[in-house]
Motif scaffolding. Structure first.
Motif, PDB file in Angstrom:
ATOM      1  N   UNK A   1       4.484 -11.754 -55.712  1.00 23.22           N
ATOM      2  CA  UNK A   1       4.337 -13.155 -55.151  1.00 23.22           C
ATOM      3  C   UNK A   1       2.978 -13.414 -55.577  1.00 23.22           C
ATOM      4  N   UNK A   2       2.366 -14.654 -54.999  1.00 21.46           N
ATOM      5  CA  UNK A   2       1.298 -15.175 -55.617  1.00 21.46           C
ATOM      6  C   UNK A   2      -0.056 -13.911 -55.533  1.00 21.46           C
ATOM      7  N   UNK A   3      -0.265 -13.339 -54.840  1.00 20.87           N
ATOM      8  CA  UNK A   3      -1.214 -12.631 -54.377  1.00 20.87           C
ATOM      9  C   UNK A   3      -1.354 -11.347 -55.582  1.00 20.87           C
ATOM     10  N   UNK A   4       0.073 -10.945 -55.878  1.00 20.51           N
ATOM     11  CA  UNK A   4       0.078  -9.764 -56.844  1.00 20.51           C
ATOM     12  C   UNK A   4      -0.178 -10.457 -58.140  1.00 20.51           C
ATOM     13  N   UNK A   5       0.341 -11.745 -58.476  1.00 16.64           N
ATOM     14  CA  UNK A   5       0.318 -12.393 -59.663  1.00 16.64           C
ATOM     15  C   UNK A   5      -1.301 -12.444 -60.195  1.00 16.64           C
TER      16      UNK A   5
END
Length: 522
Positions: A129-133
């Protein structure tokens, strides 16, 4: 009034909860699999616990490889309603985790290592998700194939320092290897020079030992029954809780310590350039960006040193067992480089036998035999089988790298399997296809590991003869191939003899160190 025994009440409650969730699970399965496709084959589950007994806590890659011979390359097990698929072939891993990476790139919940130990800051374990990206993007910017070329001088210097330490205390081989790669990544990431004992490096080593033990699927029951994480530390049998608390302290020390030193140096107007410093300058005081920088730098330090450490330890083990291979590599190095200097990174293209040794070492004893689990984000169908949403996907890299159709006689250490007419044979499967993971979750630090492995292996072969150690009675000390278990695997400590190939080796190493300092000072 008489009351039923407490243990009967607990049993009835647990049975009710189990049946309740089983009914929900059954209803959902009917909706998600309208064609009634079968699940992949696997061992028959037991009542209540499913295949809990089939989940090994030690050397899972061996057990799963054995299951593949019985059930096929895709094996299904189920534990308390959680579906687990083990992929034992390259075809299955590529088809699902690369070609369908949009639904196979999530990570399963891992309560022990993530929530209890604090490794949820590790973007390797973060949900897709966004945090991982955002974490992955910062890491990729600093460790892609082009960026890591600027770190080669630092890596070379720490390899040469390691070799100098091997001259005086070769019996401390394992410590010297670990210190070398920890020092290189510490300097690149935080701008800190490490020459002796360092509390941040020690904290990182302790935290990584805990991670390697706890992150392996099946290692702790709390990952299967998450409610167990609420068990108090004083409760009988709660050893896992106390372990998690100790490992969390080490993790906090190594994540926060170097980061705060860089921030303090910046506030004082001192310090040297580093990945951490540059990222903090770009963050401009944003608390969220600071957090991403802190997490990403810590994980660069953790992953960048341990994977290479395992590979070089396995290389030493292989050279003890195969002196004939060592001699062939040394002959090529002598013909290309000569005997009056150590190999440089620019020599790599001219040393195909050394390159073959690197590939065979990665294949023979992969640092991550099972990789990190994936998880599906949608229902899927593959080869006539139903793969449920939320299924855990385990990729048996060890099995892929020991596939006898790709690597005949796979248990033998044979670098020449990668050569044809003295050059790397492009038709032989490169071990990197499985050694560093798959799809969007492939190891982003693989370029740094590859560079460090070449610099180390080529330089060590040029300078030293590695052989069996001799005991006090003049007898050869036998060496066995014994690896540790866990999500990261290393050779168990062994003794060997490390001798300079000539009287000029000490001065040659010192000259290389002097040149390293001059280059880095410019």
């Amino acid at each position: 009034m008489l009351y039923p025994p407490w243990h009967l009440v607990v049993a009835l409650c647990l049975t009710y909860v189990f049946l309740h969730f089983q009914v929900r699970h059954w209803r959902r399965a009917r909706l998600s699999n309208p064609r009634r496709l079968p699940l992949p084959p696997g061992p028959i589950p037991s009542f209540l616990i499913g295949n809990l007994r089939d989940i090994p806590s030690r050397y899972p890659w061996l057990k799963y490889s054995a299951l593949a011979k019985q059930y096929g390359d895709i094996v299904h097990v189920e534990v308390f309603g959680k579906h687990i698929l083990i992929l034992n072939s390259l075809e299955g891993a590529v088809d699902l985790c690369e070609k369908r990476s949009h639904i196979y790139s999530d990570r399963p919940r891992m309560p022990m290592v993530g929530e209890m130990m604090g490794w949820d800051i590790n973007f390797t374990l973060m949900p897709y998700g966004p945090r991982w990206r955002r974490h992955r993007r910062l890491f990729h910017q600093n460790f892609n194939g082009a960026a890591v070329q600027s770190y080669i001088p630092v890596q070379a210097m720490e390899v040469h320092r390691m070799m100098q330490r091997l001259l005086s205390t070769p019996e401390d081989l394992f410590h010297h290897i670990r210190q070398s790669f920890a020092a290189a990544i510490m300097r690149v990431t935080y701008g800190m020079e490490v020459q002796g004992p360092n509390r941040h490096v020690k904290a990182a080593e302790d935290a990584m030992k805990g991670f390697a033990d706890a992150a392996a699927p099946g290692a702790y029951l709390v990952d299967t029954i998450p409610i167990l994480k609420y068990v108090p530390a004083w409760f009988p049998g709660a050893t896992f809780v106390r372990k998690a608390q100790e490992w969390r302290k080490s993790l906090n020390e190594f994540v926060n310590g170097p980061f705060l030193l860089v921030k303090n140096d910046m506030a004082a107007g001192t310090g040297v350039p580093s990945i951490c410093r540059t990222a903090l300058e770009k963050a401009r005081g944003s608390a969220e960006e600071d957090s991403i920088t802190k997490n990403t730098c810590a994980m660069a330090f953790a992953g960048g040193s341990d994977t290479t450490t395992s590979t070089i330890q396995s290389f030493f083990l292989a050279m003890v067992l195969h002196p004939e291979i060592q001699k062939k590599a040394q002959e090529q190095i002598d013909s290309v480089v000569g005997r009056d200097r150590l190999p440089e990174f620019s020599d790599r293209v001219s040393l195909p036998y050394v390159e073959a040794i690197i590939k065979e070492t990665l294949r023979w004893q992969p640092a991550g035999p099972m990789g990190v689990p994936h998880q599906t984000t949608a229902d899927d169908e593959y080869k006539g089988y139903h793969i449920p949403k939320g299924a855990m996907i385990l990729i048996n890299a060890w099995s892929i790298l020991n596939d006898d159709t790709a690597y005949p006689d796979p248990f033998a250490y044979n670098p020449e399997r990668f050569l044809k007419d003295g050059q790397i044979n492009p038709n032989v499967r490169d071990p990197e296809v499985a050694a560093f993971g798959f799809g969007r979750r492939i190891c982003p630090g693989r370029h740094l590991v590859s560079n460090g492995a070449f610099l180390s292996i080529a330089s060590i072969l040029a300078a030293f003869d590695i052989s069996h150690a001799i005991d006090e009675h003049g007898n050869q000390i036998e060496v066995e191939v014994r690896m540790t278990t866990g999500i990261l695997s290393y050779p168990e400590p062994f003794k060997c003899s490390i001798r300079p190939r000539s009287e000029t080796v000490p001065s040659m190493i010192q000259q290389s160190i002097d040149r390293d300092f001059e280059f880095l000072r410019v």
